[in-house]
Design a protein around this motif. Structure first.
Motif, PDB file in Angstrom:
ATOM      1  N   ALA A   1      43.822 -21.809 -74.237  1.00  0.00           N
ATOM      2  CA  ALA A   1      44.102 -21.524 -72.837  1.00  0.00           C
ATOM      3  C   ALA A   1      45.269 -20.562 -72.668  1.00  0.00           C
ATOM      4  N   ALA A   2      45.866 -20.117 -73.769  1.00  0.00           N
ATOM      5  CA  ALA A   2      47.003 -19.214 -73.700  1.00  0.00           C
ATOM      6  C   ALA A   2      47.167 -18.529 -75.053  1.00  0.00           C
ATOM      7  N   ARG A   3      47.980 -17.494 -75.064  1.00  0.00           N
ATOM      8  CA  ARG A   3      48.223 -16.780 -76.317  1.00  0.00           C
ATOM      9  C   ARG A   3      48.964 -17.660 -77.308  1.00  0.00           C
ATOM     10  N   ARG A   4      49.891 -18.481 -76.796  1.00  0.00           N
ATOM     11  CA  ARG A   4      50.649 -19.407 -77.632  1.00  0.00           C
ATOM     12  C   ARG A   4      50.623 -20.798 -77.003  1.00  0.00           C
ATOM     13  N   HIS A   5      50.653 -21.816 -77.858  1.00  0.00           N
ATOM     14  CA  HIS A   5      50.668 -23.203 -77.387  1.00  0.00           C
ATOM     15  C   HIS A   5      51.859 -23.938 -77.993  1.00  0.00           C
ATOM     16  N   ILE A   6      52.510 -24.729 -77.163  1.00  0.00           N
ATOM     17  CA  ILE A   6      53.551 -25.630 -77.638  1.00  0.00           C
ATOM     18  C   ILE A   6      53.250 -27.008 -77.072  1.00  0.00           C
ATOM     19  N   ILE A   7      53.384 -28.046 -77.887  1.00  0.00           N
ATOM     20  CA  ILE A   7      53.144 -29.411 -77.420  1.00  0.00           C
ATOM     21  C   ILE A   7      54.402 -30.238 -77.651  1.00  0.00           C
ATOM     22  N   THR A   8      54.546 -31.296 -76.867  1.00  0.00           N
ATOM     23  CA  THR A   8      55.599 -32.284 -77.112  1.00  0.00           C
ATOM     24  C   THR A   8      54.929 -33.571 -77.558  1.00  0.00           C
ATOM     25  N   VAL A   9      55.284 -34.023 -78.746  1.00  0.00           N
ATOM     26  CA  VAL A   9      54.790 -35.298 -79.266  1.00  0.00           C
ATOM     27  C   VAL A   9      55.919 -36.313 -79.138  1.00  0.00           C
ATOM     28  N   HIS A  10      55.730 -37.306 -78.289  1.00  0.00           N
ATOM     29  CA  HIS A  10      56.801 -38.268 -78.010  1.00  0.00           C
ATOM     30  C   HIS A  10      56.820 -39.420 -79.014  1.00  0.00           C
ATOM     31  N   ASP A  11      55.671 -39.782 -79.534  1.00  0.00           N
ATOM     32  CA  ASP A  11      55.612 -40.847 -80.536  1.00  0.00           C
ATOM     33  C   ASP A  11      54.205 -40.890 -81.112  1.00  0.00           C
TER      34      ASP A  11
ATOM     35  N   ALA B   1      38.190 -29.027 -73.299  1.00  0.00           N
ATOM     36  CA  ALA B   1      37.272 -27.926 -72.990  1.00  0.00           C
ATOM     37  C   ALA B   1      37.371 -27.518 -71.524  1.00  0.00           C
ATOM     38  N   ALA B   2      37.383 -28.509 -70.617  1.00  0.00           N
ATOM     39  CA  ALA B   2      37.419 -28.208 -69.181  1.00  0.00           C
ATOM     40  C   ALA B   2      38.713 -27.498 -68.794  1.00  0.00           C
ATOM     41  N   LEU B   3      39.822 -27.955 -69.346  1.00  0.00           N
ATOM     42  CA  LEU B   3      41.104 -27.332 -69.013  1.00  0.00           C
ATOM     43  C   LEU B   3      41.174 -25.911 -69.554  1.00  0.00           C
ATOM     44  N   SER B   4      40.609 -25.687 -70.714  1.00  0.00           N
ATOM     45  CA  SER B   4      40.581 -24.335 -71.274  1.00  0.00           C
ATOM     46  C   SER B   4      39.856 -23.376 -70.333  1.00  0.00           C
ATOM     47  N   LEU B   5      38.715 -23.825 -69.786  1.00  0.00           N
ATOM     48  CA  LEU B   5      37.958 -22.986 -68.860  1.00  0.00           C
ATOM     49  C   LEU B   5      38.744 -22.724 -67.580  1.00  0.00           C
ATOM     50  N   GLU B   6      39.398 -23.761 -67.062  1.00  0.00           N
ATOM     51  CA  GLU B   6      40.159 -23.594 -65.812  1.00  0.00           C
ATOM     52  C   GLU B   6      41.329 -22.636 -65.968  1.00  0.00           C
ATOM     53  N   LEU B   7      41.957 -22.672 -67.130  1.00  0.00           N
ATOM     54  CA  LEU B   7      43.169 -21.880 -67.321  1.00  0.00           C
ATOM     55  C   LEU B   7      42.893 -20.472 -67.830  1.00  0.00           C
ATOM     56  N   TRP B   8      41.668 -20.208 -68.239  1.00  0.00           N
ATOM     57  CA  TRP B   8      41.346 -18.928 -68.855  1.00  0.00           C
ATOM     58  C   TRP B   8      41.734 -17.755 -67.953  1.00  0.00           C
ATOM     59  N   ARG B   9      41.450 -17.854 -66.658  1.00  0.00           N
ATOM     60  CA  ARG B   9      41.694 -16.735 -65.745  1.00  0.00           C
ATOM     61  C   ARG B   9      43.169 -16.458 -65.502  1.00  0.00           C
ATOM     62  N   HIS B  10      44.033 -17.432 -65.819  1.00  0.00           N
ATOM     63  CA  HIS B  10      45.474 -17.232 -65.584  1.00  0.00           C
ATOM     64  C   HIS B  10      46.146 -16.443 -66.707  1.00  0.00           C
ATOM     65  N   ARG B  11      45.526 -16.378 -67.854  1.00  0.00           N
ATOM     66  CA  ARG B  11      45.997 -15.565 -68.971  1.00  0.00           C
ATOM     67  C   ARG B  11      47.479 -15.819 -69.278  1.00  0.00           C
ATOM     68  N   PHE B  12      47.835 -17.088 -69.471  1.00  0.00           N
ATOM     69  CA  PHE B  12      49.220 -17.417 -69.783  1.00  0.00           C
ATOM     70  C   PHE B  12      49.586 -16.898 -71.177  1.00  0.00           C
ATOM     71  N   ASP B  13      50.821 -16.431 -71.301  1.00  0.00           N
ATOM     72  CA  ASP B  13      51.335 -16.054 -72.618  1.00  0.00           C
ATOM     73  C   ASP B  13      51.660 -17.291 -73.441  1.00  0.00           C
ATOM     74  N   LEU B  14      52.059 -18.356 -72.744  1.00  0.00           N
ATOM     75  CA  LEU B  14      52.414 -19.593 -73.439  1.00  0.00           C
ATOM     76  C   LEU B  14      52.062 -20.774 -72.548  1.00  0.00           C
ATOM     77  N   LEU B  15      51.487 -21.792 -73.145  1.00  0.00           N
ATOM     78  CA  LEU B  15      51.195 -23.043 -72.437  1.00  0.00           C
ATOM     79  C   LEU B  15      51.944 -24.176 -73.119  1.00  0.00           C
ATOM     80  N   HIS B  16      52.691 -24.946 -72.327  1.00  0.00           N
ATOM     81  CA  HIS B  16      53.414 -26.115 -72.834  1.00  0.00           C
ATOM     82  C   HIS B  16      52.681 -27.367 -72.376  1.00  0.00           C
ATOM     83  N   SER B  17      52.236 -28.167 -73.338  1.00  0.00           N
ATOM     84  CA  SER B  17      51.558 -29.438 -73.056  1.00  0.00           C
ATOM     85  C   SER B  17      52.504 -30.587 -73.399  1.00  0.00           C
TER      86      SER B  17
END
Length: 367
Positions: free
Chosen positions: A95-105, A70-86
């Motif tokens: 927090a962005a129009r599109r989200h991509i995550i990396t799951v390592h295990d 929740a906190a990170l979503s609020l912080e990133l809202w003003r940056h209006r990223f097209d894509l966020l990679h976690s």
């Protein structure tokens, strides 16, 4: 031009595989010169410069906090990223129009008893929602891809496998090149080696028992060097290691830097990774790039990394671990043959290919 944010906050708080993944793909991105505008999301506490090409956004929200999403979503809202990679599994709510995550295990699901209660709440309590929320998922191995499908019911078409790479600094070093590190760490002339986070999942107790049994057959066997940083349940692990009864033949090193690792690998007769589970097994790849023979578990992703190089062992079979180590220590011809094969195998893993795959996924999501 698309605006992309890469969550790199973890690099300030932790060393290890995920932080190395983040810094490696950022470095490779600099070489690839992507057309998108990339910004690196870093902790306000960090003074580290991750890139000279990509600017940083400094954030208050720490990783692995109970209110992080929740906190990170609020912080990133003003940056209006097209894509966020976690790159560290868990994405914010929105927090962005599109989200991509990396799951390592998914070790925290397979072995919840090996992690802390706090980590169990963080990962196990949020991974399902994060996987469902993500527009696309990157994984390090086919084993993790299958875990996502079987355990979390992730759609096949939503997952891309991108094998990790190995840094150019990992190469066979001569004795003269190794000597400063060997002296600084007070290492013996010959040794077998374990490298990794020191936690129960790595099966160090099984390795120590196999080494204890090996000493009955080979009393003058070189010592076993255990190098890594404390992980989950470290104190209990150290107490259990002492109970095995070979502490005087174990060389524990908690202060090895990344820069010292090539020398450490190059001087080892074999690298042992008898883990119960690995999402990738970066230390096995790094060791092979230094020409060191890998002895690894036949579980999860490790067979994908080593192929037919070295020895695959059942992590629950103490005799198998000891037998493979005995072969590596006594069969010089086999060890030299496997060393050459390790170098050939490792040459196929490049961070530039990993990063190119990541950028392709960015493009596919944005277009």
């Amino acid at each position: 031009m698309a605006h992309i944010g890469i969550d790199a906050r973890l690099t300030h708080y932790r060393v290890g595989g995920i932080s190395r993944y983040i810094t490696a793909i950022i470095s490779a991105f600099e070489e690839l010169e992507p057309a998108q505008e990339i910004r690196l999301l870093q902790s306000r506490k960090s003074s580290r410069l991750l890139s000279t090409r990509f600017p940083s956004v400094r954030l208050w929200t720490p990783p692995h906090h109970r209110l992080e999403r929740a906190a990170l979503s609020l912080e990133l809202w003003r940056h209006r990223f097209d894509l966020l990679h976690s790159p560290d599994f868990i994405a914010p709510h929105r927090a962005a129009r599109r989200h991509i995550i990396t799951v390592h295990d998914l070790s925290f699901i397979h072995f919840p008893e090996y992690i802390t209660a706090e980590s169990h709440r963080y990962y196990n309590g949020q991974i399902q929602a994060s996987v469902e929320r993500a527009d696309h998922i990157l994984v390090d191995s086919q084993a993790t891809r299958q875990d996502l499908i079987d355990i979390l019911y992730a759609p096949v078409e939503k997952i891309t496998v991108h094998m990790l790479g190995v840094d150019d600094m990992f190469r066979p070093l001569t004795l003269a090149e190794r000597e400063p590190v060997i002296s600084a760490l007070a290492l013996p002339a010959e040794y077998a080696l374990f490298v990794g986070t020191l936690e129960p999942r790595k099966n160090l107790i099984g390795l120590a028992k196999a080494y204890r049994d090996l000493l009955l057959e080979l009393p003058d066997a070189p010592p076993l060097v255990i190098a890594g940083r404390p992980g989950w349940h470290f104190e209990r692990l150290i107490a259990d290691l002492k109970d095995v009864g070979v502490s005087e033949r174990l060389v524990l090193k908690l202060d090895v830097s990344d820069e010292q690792l090539p020398a450490l690998y190059s001087g080892a007769l074999a690298l042992l990774a008898p883990s119960f589970y690995e999402g990738f097994g970066l230390t096995a790849l790094e060791a092979m790039a230094c020409g060191t023979v890998p002895i690894v578990s036949n579980a999860a992703s490790l067979p994908e990394i080593v192929g037919d190089v070295g020895a695959l062992i059942d992590p629950h079979d103490i005799d198998a671990i000891g037998g493979a180590l005995l072969k590596a220590l006594t069969d010089t011809a086999w060890r030299e043959e496997q060393s050459a094969a390790a170098l050939r195998r490792a040459a196929g893993f490049r961070w530039i290919d990993t990063a190119r795959c990541v950028l392709d996924c960015y493009d596919a999501l944005l277009n």
